[in-house]
Design a protein around this motif. Sequence first.
Motif, PDB file in Angstrom:
ATOM      1  N   VAL A 198       0.772  -1.077   0.106  1.00 20.14           N
ATOM      2  CA  VAL A 198       0.023  -0.066  -0.029  1.00 20.14           C
ATOM      3  C   VAL A 198       0.767   1.359  -0.035  1.00 20.14           C
ATOM      4  O   VAL A 198       1.825   1.342   0.552  1.00 20.14           O
ATOM      5  N   ALA A 199       0.677   2.260  -0.927  1.00 19.25           N
ATOM      6  CA  ALA A 199       1.291   3.611  -0.864  1.00 19.25           C
ATOM      7  C   ALA A 199       0.570   4.441  -0.014  1.00 19.25           C
ATOM      8  O   ALA A 199      -0.727   4.442  -0.592  1.00 19.25           O
ATOM      9  N   VAL A 200       0.897   5.110   0.856  1.00 20.73           N
ATOM     10  CA  VAL A 200       0.013   6.059   1.732  1.00 20.73           C
ATOM     11  C   VAL A 200       0.879   7.415   1.631  1.00 20.73           C
ATOM     12  O   VAL A 200       2.081   7.742   1.664  1.00 20.73           O
ATOM     13  N   ILE A 201       0.073   8.476   1.216  1.00 19.19           N
ATOM     14  CA  ILE A 201       0.128   9.844   1.025  1.00 19.19           C
ATOM     15  C   ILE A 201      -0.240  10.563   2.102  1.00 19.19           C
ATOM     16  O   ILE A 201      -1.668  10.930   1.759  1.00 19.19           O
ATOM     17  N   SER A 202       0.200  11.484   2.965  1.00 16.68           N
ATOM     18  CA  SER A 202      -0.336  12.014   3.919  1.00 16.68           C
ATOM     19  C   SER A 202      -0.650  13.632   3.354  1.00 16.68           C
ATOM     20  O   SER A 202      -0.316  13.911   2.038  1.00 16.68           O
ATOM     21  N   ALA A 218      -4.775   0.094   6.932  1.00 14.74           N
ATOM     22  CA  ALA A 218      -4.996  -1.056   7.309  1.00 14.74           C
ATOM     23  C   ALA A 218      -6.041  -1.639   6.761  1.00 14.74           C
ATOM     24  O   ALA A 218      -6.093  -3.090   6.569  1.00 14.74           O
ATOM     25  N   LEU A 219      -7.106  -1.208   6.389  1.00 15.93           N
ATOM     26  CA  LEU A 219      -8.225  -1.862   5.619  1.00 15.93           C
ATOM     27  C   LEU A 219      -7.749  -2.463   4.267  1.00 15.93           C
ATOM     28  O   LEU A 219      -8.079  -3.491   3.989  1.00 15.93           O
ATOM     29  N   LEU A 220      -6.756  -1.751   3.639  1.00 22.72           N
ATOM     30  CA  LEU A 220      -6.313  -1.964   2.483  1.00 22.72           C
ATOM     31  C   LEU A 220      -5.248  -3.278   2.626  1.00 22.72           C
ATOM     32  O   LEU A 220      -5.377  -4.104   1.638  1.00 22.72           O
ATOM     33  N   LEU A 221      -4.663  -3.032   3.507  1.00 22.85           N
ATOM     34  CA  LEU A 221      -3.564  -4.516   3.799  1.00 22.85           C
ATOM     35  C   LEU A 221      -4.519  -5.673   4.171  1.00 22.85           C
ATOM     36  O   LEU A 221      -3.929  -6.787   3.777  1.00 22.85           O
TER      37      LEU A 221
END
Length: 438
Positions: free
Chosen positions: A171-175, A275-278
């Motif tokens: 998952v790529a996460v961008i704040s 977490a949901l995408l994991l």
Amino acid sequence: MPITTYQAALDYIYSFIDPTRQGSPDPAIAAHALARITALLDAAGNPHQHLRAVVVAGTKGKGSTCAMIEAMARAAGLKVGLWTSPHLSSYRERIQIDREPISQQTLIELVNAVQPLVEGFDVATYGRPSTFDIGFVMAMRHFVAAQVDLAVVEVGLGGRYDAAATITPLVAVISSISYDHMAILGPTLRDIAYNKAGIIRAGQPAITVPQRAEAAAVFAAEAQTVGAPLWLAAEAAVEPWLAAGQPLAYPAPPQPGKLHGTFQRENARLAMGAALLLRGQGFTIDDAAIRRGLAEAWWPGRFELIDGPPRILIDGAHNGDSAEKLWQAIAQELPHRRMILVLGTSRDKDIAAIAAALAPHAAQIIITRASHPKAMDLDRIAAEVEPFSNTPLQIVPIVAEALAVARALAGPDDLICVTGSLFVAGAAREALGLAVAD
């Protein structure tokens, strides 16, 4: 000769700091830096390719988001590695497993293992490895040796050309995106977002928060170009121009238990979304683990409140946007008679924007600096802050002494706010006995 002491290991790591090496907006120079860490990882056996990882980019909130993702995964029974930067007091903070910093002995062993790789490195082609390169390789090796189930990896700078860009994340996460490091990432939000978007990979989900229109457009375009599903961590109702992906359904309110400040709810929503995408990647992170991890997640130096009297707030806000959000959170959550501001920044920061957000609200302002090579000169800070101040400035060069002056000035109902730099935040924590530098 093998390295046998922790101090010698640190000395070796820091010996690769090159004050003449500057970041550059030139893509060719940035790509060369990425080629360098790629070659060093290859010499080390490509440990990053043996990890299942989440990569987190963004201007602000990266560390807190990482901490919350890590806590939720750990609450689900997973063994979790965490790579972050910079550290507040100890280099060992950068490399953690299950929130335990790497031991001094293990760091010594890793330095001895990486030393021959560095000595045999093709410096003529790639240049000398950086301190950050060496730390990243050690972290990846440590996580593989410990057989972590998941690695949570924070981008150091940007994203497209950062060491973390060598990883294909689950998952790529961008704040949240705002103005920072413009000399390297570019002068516009579009430029900055383009660099952050570089962690998005084909077929792998990405998630971000509501962004300003120009940044949202970049993320949507990048996801479409590479073929990645893009999700949006947002409230139920979002203005269309803010949206850059599909909204998620959340099993619990995104309210962190120990991470205070209204801005942390956005980070919590982002971490919960990750977490949901994991789950879709095969991880059994159930709703109970999400709630428990969110309640227990902790990240020092971010809206960290120390009981008084007077109360002391330590926050690493280091650009105008984060300083504005800091003041909004103070105004909403921390009633006080007067605010005494202890402020120090790094040389590459927009001091005027930080001062504009905080100085008008301060009854007393104390200018200080961390004992770090990047710390801004005191006179320069004072010159930038003075136009926004309603009170004469005091200059106290050492953070611990500046904090002592602030405590002497403060009444029991006042609030002391220490901010402007993570390095200043770290020094304040040490002065208060909350951490020990090593």
